[in-house]
Motif scaffolding. Structure first.
Motif: not given
Length: 178
Positions: A39-55
């Protein structure tokens, strides 16, 4: 009422799966959850995806917020209603569900090196056949090696590759989603 609770698994059609996977963020949600296997928290998931998208690590706050909002309002409810994830919007937690296995079949067609598994296995088989034929027809240097050695080597490569592919996707075979 969500798809998960009202329909059998066969309802998730190929069209539904393609609709889910046509969005980069939804694909990234599934990939992140596969990587975490918990299970993952939404905040952590959003941060990981944002980092992936922006580099960028950390990603700019406005991007993290934008990703968070789009996940919360759009992508996670869609994945939840399809039964791919279980999204608890009150607790802001996400985890993979049973339909993730079905969706994953459509995601895992390319190796991490950009080559499809089908092309990889086809190339191994073609090279093996080519070397065995060259060995049997007496081509210098190649014919010095018994064709059984080539066949055995490539069978071992195919078996090893299959084990690698199964190992990297083991969560599909070992996990028991709800």
């Amino acid at each position: 009422m969500s798809l998960r609770t009202s329909h059998p698994e066969s309802i998730l059609s190929e069209t539904d799966i393609h609709d889910i996977l046509r969005n980069d963020r939804r694909r990234r949600v599934i990939e992140c959850l596969q990587d975490h296997r918990r299970e993952v928290m939404l905040r952590d998931l959003a941060e990981e995806i944002a980092e992936s998208e922006t580099g960028q690590t950390p990603a700019p706050r406005n991007i993290r917020d934008s990703v968070y909002i789009s996940l919360h309002q759009s992508h996670l409810p869609k994945l939840d209603s399809a039964g791919v994830v279980d999204y608890d919007s009150d607790r802001k937690t996400i985890r993979l569900c049973r339909f993730a296995r079905k969706v994953d079949q459509y995601m895992e067609v390319v190796t991490k090196y950009g080559v499809s598994w089908a092309s990889y296995y086809r190339s191994l088989g073609t090279m093996a056949l080519f070397l065995v034929v060259l060995s049997l027809t007496g081509v210098p240097l190649v014919s010095a090696i018994d064709p059984l050695v080539f066949a055995s080597l490539f069978l071992a490569l195919i078996a090893g590759s299959t084990l690698y592919q199964l190992w990297t996707r083991r969560w599909l075979y070992l996990s028991h989603f709800e």
